[in-house]
Each structure stands twice: as structure tokens, then as C-alpha cells.
Write a protein that holds these residues in place. Sequence first.
Motif, PDB file in Angstrom:
ATOM      1  N   LEU B  76       4.451  12.655 -18.503  1.00 11.80           N
ATOM      2  CA  LEU B  76       4.516  11.361 -18.385  1.00 11.80           C
ATOM      3  C   LEU B  76       3.800  10.912 -17.136  1.00 11.80           C
ATOM      4  N   VAL B  77       2.543   9.918 -17.247  1.00  9.45           N
ATOM      5  CA  VAL B  77       2.048   9.560 -15.942  1.00  9.45           C
ATOM      6  C   VAL B  77       2.365   7.963 -15.726  1.00  9.45           C
ATOM      7  N   VAL B  78       2.882   7.784 -14.533  1.00 12.68           N
ATOM      8  CA  VAL B  78       3.433   6.525 -14.140  1.00 12.68           C
ATOM      9  C   VAL B  78       2.579   6.012 -13.123  1.00 12.68           C
ATOM     10  N   HIS B  79       1.772   4.670 -13.442  1.00 12.20           N
ATOM     11  CA  HIS B  79       0.749   4.090 -12.297  1.00 12.20           C
ATOM     12  C   HIS B  79       1.731   2.893 -12.105  1.00 12.20           C
ATOM     13  N   ALA B  80       1.388   2.597 -10.471  1.00 11.33           N
ATOM     14  CA  ALA B  80       1.708   1.115 -10.399  1.00 11.33           C
ATOM     15  C   ALA B  80       0.902   0.744  -9.125  1.00 11.33           C
ATOM     16  N   ASP B  81       0.259  -0.554  -9.322  1.00 11.08           N
ATOM     17  CA  ASP B  81      -0.608  -1.066  -8.363  1.00 11.08           C
ATOM     18  C   ASP B  81       0.257  -1.695  -7.258  1.00 11.08           C
ATOM     19  N   LEU B  82      -0.080  -1.509  -6.013  1.00  4.75           N
ATOM     20  CA  LEU B  82       0.425  -2.056  -5.085  1.00  4.75           C
ATOM     21  C   LEU B  82      -0.169  -3.410  -4.433  1.00  4.75           C
ATOM     22  N   SER B  83       0.523  -4.314  -4.076  1.00  6.27           N
ATOM     23  CA  SER B  83       0.011  -5.576  -3.346  1.00  6.27           C
ATOM     24  C   SER B  83      -0.143  -5.250  -1.808  1.00  6.27           C
ATOM     25  N   GLN B  84       0.495  -4.427  -1.244  1.00  8.11           N
ATOM     26  CA  GLN B  84       0.635  -4.341   0.075  1.00  8.11           C
ATOM     27  C   GLN B  84       0.551  -2.662   0.450  1.00  8.11           C
ATOM     28  N   PRO B  85       0.205  -2.710   1.669  1.00  7.14           N
ATOM     29  CA  PRO B  85      -0.032  -1.054   2.056  1.00  7.14           C
ATOM     30  C   PRO B  85       1.213  -0.349   2.327  1.00  7.14           C
ATOM     31  N   ALA B  86       2.386  -0.655   1.350  1.00  9.61           N
ATOM     32  CA  ALA B  86       3.580  -0.126   1.603  1.00  9.61           C
ATOM     33  C   ALA B  86       4.393   0.200   0.280  1.00  9.61           C
ATOM     34  N   PHE B  87       5.103   0.989   0.114  1.00 12.34           N
ATOM     35  CA  PHE B  87       5.880   1.089  -1.346  1.00 12.34           C
ATOM     36  C   PHE B  87       7.448   1.978  -0.813  1.00 12.34           C
ATOM     37  N   PRO B  88       8.256   1.591  -1.846  1.00 10.92           N
ATOM     38  CA  PRO B  88       9.624   2.278  -1.634  1.00 10.92           C
ATOM     39  C   PRO B  88       9.689   3.423  -1.602  1.00 10.92           C
ATOM     40  N   SER B  89      10.179   4.505  -0.905  1.00 11.03           N
ATOM     41  CA  SER B  89      10.241   6.014  -0.723  1.00 11.03           C
ATOM     42  C   SER B  89      11.371   6.611  -1.925  1.00 11.03           C
ATOM     43  N   LEU B  90      10.782   7.430  -2.594  1.00  9.72           N
ATOM     44  CA  LEU B  90      11.675   7.995  -3.539  1.00  9.72           C
ATOM     45  C   LEU B  90      12.404   9.190  -2.966  1.00  9.72           C
ATOM     46  N   ALA B  96      11.798  16.454  -3.661  1.00  4.97           N
ATOM     47  CA  ALA B  96      10.442  16.801  -3.976  1.00  4.97           C
ATOM     48  C   ALA B  96       9.363  15.806  -3.607  1.00  4.97           C
ATOM     49  N   ALA B  97       9.928  14.372  -3.411  1.00  3.70           N
ATOM     50  CA  ALA B  97       8.954  13.473  -3.252  1.00  3.70           C
ATOM     51  C   ALA B  97       8.693  13.356  -1.676  1.00  3.70           C
ATOM     52  N   SER B  98       9.434  14.098  -0.885  1.00  2.99           N
ATOM     53  CA  SER B  98       9.070  13.814   0.500  1.00  2.99           C
ATOM     54  C   SER B  98       7.669  14.231   1.080  1.00  2.99           C
ATOM     55  N   TRP B  99       7.215  15.413   0.543  1.00  2.00           N
ATOM     56  CA  TRP B  99       5.879  15.694   0.973  1.00  2.00           C
ATOM     57  C   TRP B  99       4.817  15.192   0.646  1.00  2.00           C
ATOM     58  N   TYR B 100       5.107  14.724  -0.667  1.00  2.00           N
ATOM     59  CA  TYR B 100       3.866  13.934  -1.394  1.00  2.00           C
ATOM     60  C   TYR B 100       3.688  12.726  -0.641  1.00  2.00           C
ATOM     61  N   GLU B 101       4.941  11.847  -0.091  1.00  2.00           N
ATOM     62  CA  GLU B 101       4.979  10.569   0.556  1.00  2.00           C
ATOM     63  C   GLU B 101       4.280  10.603   1.716  1.00  2.00           C
ATOM     64  N   GLN B 113       8.557   3.203   2.601  1.00  2.00           N
ATOM     65  CA  GLN B 113       9.651   2.607   3.212  1.00  2.00           C
ATOM     66  C   GLN B 113      10.834   3.189   2.646  1.00  2.00           C
ATOM     67  N   GLY B 114      11.402   3.709   3.891  1.00  2.00           N
ATOM     68  CA  GLY B 114      13.033   4.149   3.747  1.00  2.00           C
ATOM     69  C   GLY B 114      12.892   5.681   3.672  1.00  2.00           C
ATOM     70  N   HIS B 115      11.777   6.501   4.136  1.00  2.00           N
ATOM     71  CA  HIS B 115      11.314   7.848   4.257  1.00  2.00           C
ATOM     72  C   HIS B 115      12.212   8.161   5.411  1.00  2.00           C
ATOM     73  N   PRO B 116      12.903   9.375   5.406  1.00  2.00           N
ATOM     74  CA  PRO B 116      13.666   9.712   6.644  1.00  2.00           C
ATOM     75  C   PRO B 116      12.989  10.280   7.621  1.00  2.00           C
ATOM     76  N   ALA B 117      11.579  10.720   7.280  1.00  2.00           N
ATOM     77  CA  ALA B 117      10.928  11.318   8.436  1.00  2.00           C
ATOM     78  C   ALA B 117       9.441  10.960   8.198  1.00  2.00           C
ATOM     79  N   PRO B 118       9.112   9.734   8.425  1.00  2.00           N
ATOM     80  CA  PRO B 118       7.534   9.108   7.745  1.00  2.00           C
ATOM     81  C   PRO B 118       6.424   9.756   8.888  1.00  2.00           C
TER      82      PRO B 118
END
Lengths: 281, 517
Positions: B76-90, B96-101, B113-118
Motif C-alpha cells: 500500500l503506497v500512500v501519498h500526501a501533498d504538503l502545503s507547508q514545510p512540516a508534517f506530523p511525526s509518526l 520505524a518512522a524515526s530515522w525516515y523522518e 513535528q513532534g519527533h522526539p529527536a529531530p
Amino acid sequence: MSRWIVGGLRSGIRTTRFPAAGVIAEEQAGSAVEMRWGQLTAAQALSVAASCPTEAITASGTEEDGTLHFDAGACVMCGKCTRQLPEAFVPVLDPRVAVRSRSQLQMALAWESGRPPTPVDLIREAALVQRRAHRLFRHSLHIRHVDAGSCNGCESELQMLSAPYLDLHRLGLFFTPTPRHADALLVTGVVTANMEGPLLETYRAMPEPKVVIAAGACAVSGGIFANGPTARGPLDRLLPVATYVPGCPPTPQALLHGLLLAIGQASERYGQDLGDDDDAT
Amino acid sequence: MTAASNTRVAAALAGLEVHEEFTDELVAVCPEQDLELKLGTLLQAAGLADWFATTLAGRPPRLTAVLEVPTDPTWLVVHADLSQPAFPSLTQTSHAASWYERDILEMHGLVPQGHPAPAPLRQPPSTGENRLRGRRHLHTEDPEQRHKAVGGPAVTGQGVFRLPLGPVRSGPQESGGFSFMSGGEDIVVVDMTLGFKFRGIERMAEGHPPDEVIQLAERLAGISSFANALAFTRAAERALGASVPPAEEFTRTLFAELERVYSHLGTISRLAEATGLLVAGAQYGLLKEEALRAAGRLSGHRYLRGVLRLGSTELVPQEVDRRWLHRQVTEWVTHTKRLRHLLQETSTFVDRLESTAFLRPEYAAEHNLVGPVGRACAIDHDVRRDHPYGAYSQVEFQVPVVADGDAKARYQVHALELEQSLAIITQLLEKWPTNSPPPSPPSVRAGSALGWAEAPGGQALHFVTLDDEGLVSRWRARPPAVVNWHPFAHACASGNNLTDYPVIEASFAISHAEFDR
């Protein structure tokens, strides 16, 4: 433990007799590519240059008037030219492809007024021959390897040098962990921005005299990463290179030849039959 | 792939509308404001296989998540277009999302946004060199500062010292930086500095036809050249709707397995040498050289480069070569079996590996680990079986899984997989297709698709977007090393000594080049 020893003895001596006994046809894969210009037409030259993924084959002009530049040091052995024009571009099965001067790997052709292409004399830079290093390291060489941004292919082949088939120790060659004990710096990979500092620091930490060996298309010419956003190489832009080993990655026997060439224990073979003889030794 | 496939159900439950379908791939678009909720719901049922950004000129930045529902071959491939240079962290939902983000932050300047160690993922000593686009990021050289930045603990106390290793390593090895905090013998914390070898390979592909990018994909990592190039080629072929004739599919599968053979032989050889068993290392080294020579004989290149082409291969092994390989493989089967039994009875080897660099199965599952590292932690996953491609549906093989999670388990998985790969090669050679139709060159069109292959180190996942002229506008390479470096520091600090480090590194067998890219 004894079963290991027995098992090891049972497999017998598998080490190659290269280079003492000359070339043994163990390798089926080429160590570099050679251009045999005799059969090449201008139209073929232009089309083959378009399919080359690196700057190994570059051509300019038209079928009437034009030039072709061939650089085995930039060749990544993708096999496009050797499949397209098997008569003109031939894989070299002789692993003794290392050279002392960068231009030894290069060749140029030119054609005008629709006549067939003929070779052009290139300006050959003098090879860096370090006689003192040759004399001192003749019997033993300690090598410090630096991966300056390779794909790990070169490292894999370097590790095969220690495997029983090649066994570089029998030739008095050793890898050393510290640059303070090293005589030779063997560099693989296009020098990335982040590895430039550690590479130069390693070189500075080595005592004189020292030789630098560029192994693999990336270190020799930049290879496929020559125009990469972080590429600082090729290596001879940063350090005085004494030996170039082409290949992507160079075969273990080619690496061995490069190491022996750096200490004057082997002679250049690549491109010698083309009539270029500017080797000082 | 029935209408009620698990992936489809999971997407529907999360409220995502499927707007495009391929074989084995569903594509959905998620509105920016629902990203956190919908992906959060999905991650309850699905594993995060990839999570990356695409920033193209003149278009809004786009985030893409690749999800995998267990027991379903459909991605399953999910795309999301952003209107600003930020997104909610997963990251709070899935580790598994940590290093990708952090990768997205570093390469594209999009803030999780909300990443524990950005902090940027790659931490080389230079400043901002490895950013692809957007603002430069200040890297800091002070380890204390860096610990703060990546959220790791800074260890202080009486007798605690820092032991740096790398980036220039002791033998002919890849460059990577490690810094051990130790009280004497034990490894308390490891701080990894990855990214020394960053070559910007993904960006170099942009604007080039996929046929040329295959050459780049082959040079992502030496020891997994073929698998990564295969995953890329398949992605481009799927985007173009190209098909591959059976003989070429068999050739690809054969070479992919041959690559696994020499890669695994090399891994076991290095592991044996790390435990001081030089004879065992040499014996496996002999076999690796033989396998490399076989690759050279069959393809003209010891690392199988220059074989792949869109919709085809440059060559199909001749019958005489196939017969020769069959004999060779029969010999290797005998040798590998004998050596495996010998290693298992060698106490100096087994004792050294047992309980070394232990990873809990729950930790492995949270981080969605792949390949032998994951399969040594009871993760029963292999894309050759779970998302069949090439000729894998026509051969029988097992996926060895061990639950112990230590270096010994990783060794066992490698050793058993090696024998499975040899068995697959034998079956392929025996079932070689006759009267295969000639390949047809693919048409040129725009599109994007996912391609996958099981590399020696695990699942290689490549996502390719082609523009109207059929040129690559975005190539996302997610080789297995990207996932498997994540738990490395954690495994090192699981009660090991400094002298265990060579064993730990050899048992993980992950490439720096693959990670740094």
C-alpha cells in the motif's frame, strides 16, 4: 580444532602462481577494456560514445570530421561498448592493467574529410616514479587502505586478496591498521566531501617515503560518480598518485599487480603494444 | 489479490480511498490534515516499509509511505501533498518512522513535528554538505551537543572514557565512525556517525533515462549490486508497464541467488575470522572466490554488473555454462554442509556468538527489521516468498527463521539461507524455460511504481517516478542497510565488551555505502 586443520590441509594448495608464473587464465571476467581502433568507423565511434555511461568514451564532431577520446580509467565495465562493438572494444583478460601514468590509460582518435579514424598523439604527462620508494619497499610493503566513498565492491575485492587464492602475504604485502607504519596509501572510491578530511589526515600521518595508489574507476577518474554532488576526487586532484588500477571494481589480481607496480616489482602492460613507451623505468 | 485482500481492508478501515492499482500495489492519496490519524490507524495493522519525501520544482512537497500488511502480497503506497514545510511525526506510533523522518528533515528540510529527536540523520564532521535541497543544517562536532541533538544519553562518571573508531578503519573496510563510551571493558553506549560516504546517488539519477540509472543502482553497494539494480529495474518496468520473458526472468533470479551465495559466503568468512578461526575464514573465502569467478564466467562481471536492462537482460547463460554451474553448485552444496557442521561443533566459534549483540524480538518488530537481522529475531518475512517476483513462484524454498536474536542466530540464518540459495539455483537450472519469446523494448510514458527484491542484507525497496519523457524525476532507494543500521547501536550496548565488536559488526553484515547513498 584438529578437524579444521585436517580439512584445511585436505583442500591442498589453492594459491595462484600469479604473478611469478605469468598470467593464468583463472579469471573469466575482464580487468579493463581496451580499444582496438583498426576496425572502428567514425559512425560507430559516435554511436558508441553516446551509450557510454561515464566519460570513458567521448566523441565530438560529425561522421566527416571528428574526434574520439577513450579513457580506460573512467570505464566502469558496464559492457555496453564491448557488446555493441566487440571487435573494437575488448575486455582485457590479462589482469596486469595497472599503470603509473594516468594518460597511459587514454587514447584518442581523429578523422577528417570522411577518412577512417586514426590515432592522435596525446600529451603524456610524466609518470611519478619514486625510485627511493622502489628501493626501500622492494621486499615488503605495508599498506594503509582508505575507503574514501566507494560502493564496497573494491573493499570486497581487497578482502579477497587475503583469501587463499591470492594470499598477498606470500609477496611481502601486508595491510596495516596504522598510517604510522604504512608505506603505501591505497585509496578506493570517489573522494566524498565528508571523507576528504580523514583521507588527507591519514596521508599526512604517514612517514616519508610513501606511495599513493588509486584503485578502481572512482578513485582513478571519478567513474560513474565523477559529477556527483559531493565528489571531491578523482584522487590525483588531491594527492600525488604513483599507480592507477582501473576496474569497477578492479579484480584482485589487478590490485596485486598495482601494488607490485608501485614498488617497482612489476612492469606496465596496459597500452604497451600501442607504441607508447614513455615509461621511465 | 482478491477483492477483499487484507491491504484493501486495512486501507478502507483507515478511511483511505484507493485511486490507482497495479499488480501487487495499491496507491492511495491522503489529505494533509488526516495524515496523522489515517496513517496512525494503518500502522496498527501494517508495517512501515518506507517513508520518504519528494520535492520537485513547481510542485508541493509530497510525502510517501509504503506499508505492508502481513500475509498479503499487495503493498500500500500512500501519498500526501504538503502545503507547508512540516508534517506530523509518526515516530510516536511506529519506531520505524524515526530515522525516515530524520532523513526527510536532512534531505528536504521538511520538519517532523513532534519527533522526539529531530536531528539530521547523517552526522558527518562537515557542515551541511549532504543536504539535497533547502536550508543548510548546522552539524555539530561536539559529542555532548550531538548526544543532545539525537536524544541519546551522554554518559559521564568516574573512569568512563570515550573510545573513537573510524572513519578510517583498521583493515580493508568501509568508512564509518563509531564512538564507544566505556567504563573499561563493557560497551555502555555507542554513538554512530554515519554518512561519511554520502555520494548523493539519488539526486544523480534525476533527469536521466532509467536505462542509465541502472548503472548507478548497481553501484549503490558492491555486494548487493544485482539485487538493488533489480529492484530499481523492476520499479521502472512496472511504471512503464513492461513485461519480461521467462528466460530473462530466470536469468535475473539465477543471478540474484548467485549474489546471495557469494555475499553470504563472505559474511560467514568474516564472522569466522572475527572469532579467530582463520582456517574457517579461509575455507569460506575460497568458496567466495569460486562463486565470484562463476559470476564472472556467466555474466562477464564478477559482481554481475551490466546484466540488467529494462524489460530484458543483456544475456542469458548458455546451456554449456548452465551445465557447468550445475556441477559447480553440487560441489558447493557438499562443502557448505560440511563447513556448517564443523562450525557448529567448534565451541570457540559458537561460544563467542551466543548472546552477543542480542536484540529482543519485540524491538525488532517495532523497528520492522529486514533480512537476516530481522529473521534472526523471529521476523518471518522474505519478499521472495511474501511478494513473489521473477521466477521465485516456480521454485520451492524455505525461509529460515530463528528466534534467539543474537549473533549466533544471525549466523545460523546466513548459513541456512546459503543452502537454500544453492537449492534454488539447482531448481532454476533444472527447470530452465525453453522457447522463451524475445523481449520487447518498453514504451515511454510517465508513471511511478514500487520495485522490490530480496538483497543479501534484506528487502530492497525502490520507488521510481518517471516524467512525460520517461526520464527519472525521483528515485527513492531504500536498501536494507537503511533499516538495519537503526538497531546496531542498541545491539552493541546489550551487555557486550569492546572485544566483541568485530563479531557484532560481522554478524550484522550491513554496508555503509548502502546506508549513506
